[in-house]
Design a protein around this motif. Structure first.
Motif, mmCIF file in Angstrom:
data_model
loop_
_atom_site.group_PDB
_atom_site.id
_atom_site.type_symbol
_atom_site.label_atom_id
_atom_site.label_comp_id
_atom_site.label_asym_id
_atom_site.label_seq_id
_atom_site.Cartn_x
_atom_site.Cartn_y
_atom_site.Cartn_z
ATOM 1 N N TRP A 169 38.235 38.999 54.096
ATOM 2 C CA TRP A 169 39.635 38.762 54.372
ATOM 3 C C TRP A 169 39.862 37.542 55.125
ATOM 4 O O TRP A 169 40.842 37.029 55.074
ATOM 5 C CB TRP A 169 40.576 39.895 55.008
ATOM 6 N N ALA B 93 46.704 36.836 51.462
ATOM 7 C CA ALA B 93 47.234 37.739 52.683
ATOM 8 C C ALA B 93 48.421 37.117 53.393
ATOM 9 O O ALA B 93 49.266 37.478 53.602
ATOM 10 C CB ALA B 93 46.116 38.250 53.568
ATOM 11 N N ALA C 103 49.194 41.804 49.120
ATOM 12 C CA ALA C 103 47.799 41.310 49.733
ATOM 13 C C ALA C 103 47.633 41.627 51.380
ATOM 14 O O ALA C 103 46.605 42.057 51.746
ATOM 15 C CB ALA C 103 47.478 39.836 49.399
ATOM 16 N N PHE C 104 48.747 41.305 52.066
ATOM 17 C CA PHE C 104 48.987 41.525 53.426
ATOM 18 C C PHE C 104 48.453 42.990 53.684
ATOM 19 O O PHE C 104 48.061 43.388 54.594
ATOM 20 C CB PHE C 104 50.013 41.116 53.909
ATOM 21 N N GLN D 193 45.261 44.159 53.111
ATOM 22 C CA GLN D 193 44.485 43.497 54.324
ATOM 23 C C GLN D 193 44.398 44.328 55.456
ATOM 24 O O GLN D 193 43.504 44.960 56.207
ATOM 25 C CB GLN D 193 44.774 42.021 54.500
#
Length: 137
Positions: A86, A95, A101-102, A105
């Motif tokens: 990441w 992210a 995506a965040f 993560q």
């Protein structure tokens, strides 16, 4: 002493997660590296060990994993892949720009952090705790 009072670490861990994820840090972490690191450490170094202590107090045991060198190596390898993965520029940027995506993560940071800390707090020996501490740092 009742069960809720005994399991204060689990409740505090959930509160720390809520503060980390629902507070200003997620938005700030998109542009400020210090906010990103505060968020990351809040999840991995505060919430995950508190949750692991709470789960251990609830009776969760991972002694079989603690005795398996392969399982321990797999958990630490997963931690390295997740954390370093990441922080690779394309995933780090994804992210910062994409909410899903965040979320992925942060969920993966919590999962590997919890895995490492469970090795220590949900086992019956100090060896497990030492392994968790060594893997975290």
């Amino acid at each position: 002493m009742g069960k809720p009072a005994r399991n204060w670490p689990l409740l505090l861990g959930l509160l720390v997660l809520a503060a980390c994820w629902l507070g200003p840090l997620p938005a700030m972490s998109r542009t400020a590296f210090s906010a990103h690191m505060l968020l990351h450490l809040g999840v991995v170094a505060l919430a995950a060990p508190l949750l692991a202590i709470g789960l251990a107090r609830s009776g969760l045991r991972v002694d079989g994993l603690r005795h398996s060198s392969a399982a321990i190596a797999l958990i630490f390898a997963a931690e390295m892949v997740v954390v370093w993965g990441w922080h690779a520029p394309p995933l780090h940027e994804a992210a910062a720009l994409n909410v899903w995506a965040f979320v992925a993560q942060q969920a993966s940071f919590l999962a590997v952090g919890l895995g490492v800390w469970l090795l220590g707090f949900a086992s019956d020996s100090r060896r497990g705790l030492a392994a968790a501490m060594f893997g975290f740092f």
